[in-house]
Design an enzyme around this catalytic site. Structure first.
Site: not given
Ligand code: PGA
Length: 255
Positions: A9, A11, A95, A97, A172, A178, A217
């Site tokens: 992903n 983003k 997601h 976000e 998630e 993140g 992460s």
């Molecule tokens: P990350 O993000 O691996 O940077 O923690 C995962 C995601 O938001 O899909």
């Protein structure tokens, strides 16, 4: 036996030049790794580029979100048929976000999930609890609600199509996204087991078939210990999917 799946992903990252380098490196690095499935979800403006480079490779590409409607006065939105036009076979739905920063809800998420299925794309439904919900002991209640809202919104035909398309779930935990700190493999396994049992309440066959990814992460150091867990069918990778060596290493572990 469920085949492992790794989804990158990106983003809101990348540009034409850096994408070219990253995509070419991934294609090269995964050429002979055919025992797992790989997808990159790139920003919508670069789907055309992803298609050019990834066509006829073992890597699929997908959208990061999709609107529930096929057309209309919806400035900035991307319709399901636009993604399929660009060759997308997968799309992220709900997601964290999108939920937290763009105020998408279980209702809009369910509608997008249904729209993705109708368009013939495999939806990757993202679910997970926030830190406050974790601390309040609400993880299972939050996940159950997120799953139920999508499952109960599908009629029998849509459900059959979702099975055909091999719908995917991604756990998630918002506090691990993140955060540079993943949930422990043991915790992830126990939550995934709960998710599978909860899906079974809707449909036992779906519970055994659905791939449940972990995201939050994941990197090349922790992916191996997560992927060996019986209910972890792969990963949804954010930050680490932007570095070719890291993403390739994670995909190779899934293979
Ligand atoms: P990350 O993000 O691996 O940077 O923690 C995962 C995601 O938001 O899909």
């Amino acid at each position: 036996m469920r085949r492992k799946l790794v989804v990158g992903n990106w983003k809101m990252n990348g540009n034409i030049k850096s994408n070219r380098t990253l995509l070419n490196a991934i294609v090269q690095g995964l050429q002979t790794y055919n025992n797992a499935d790989y997808v990159v979800c790139v920003p919508a403006p670069y789907l055309f580029q992803a298609r050019l480079i990834l066509k006829n490779t073992n890597i699929a590409w997908g959208g990061q979100n999709v609107n529930q409607f096929e057309h209309g006065a919806l400035t900035g939105a991307v319709a399901p048929h636009m993604l399929t036009d660009l060759g997308c076979t997968f799309v992220l739905i709900g997601h964290s976000e999108r939920r937290l920063l763009f105020h998408e809800t279980n209702t809009t998420t369910s509608a997008s999930f249904g729209a993705a299925i109708s368009a013939g794309m495999t939806p990757i439904l993202c679910i997970g609890e926030t830190l406050a919900e974790l601390k309040a002991g609400q993880t299972e209640a939050v996940l159950a609600k997120q799953i139920d809202s999508v499952m109960l919104n599908l009629n029998a035909n849509e459900f059959a199509k979702a099975m055909q398309l091999n719908m995917v779930f991604a756990y998630e935990p918002v506090w691990a996204v993140g955060a540079k700190k993943s949930a422990t493999p043991e915790r992830v396994q126990s939550v995934h087991k709960f998710i599978r049992q909860h899906i079974a309440q809707h449909n036992p066959e779906a519970a055994t078939q659905v791939r449940i990814l972990y995201g939050g992460s994941v990197n090349s150091k922790n992916a191996g210990s997560l992927f060996v867990m019986p209910d972890v069918d792969g990963g949804l990778i954010g930050g680490a999917s932007l570095t070719a060596d890291e993403f390739i290493a994670i995909c190779q572990l899934a293979n």
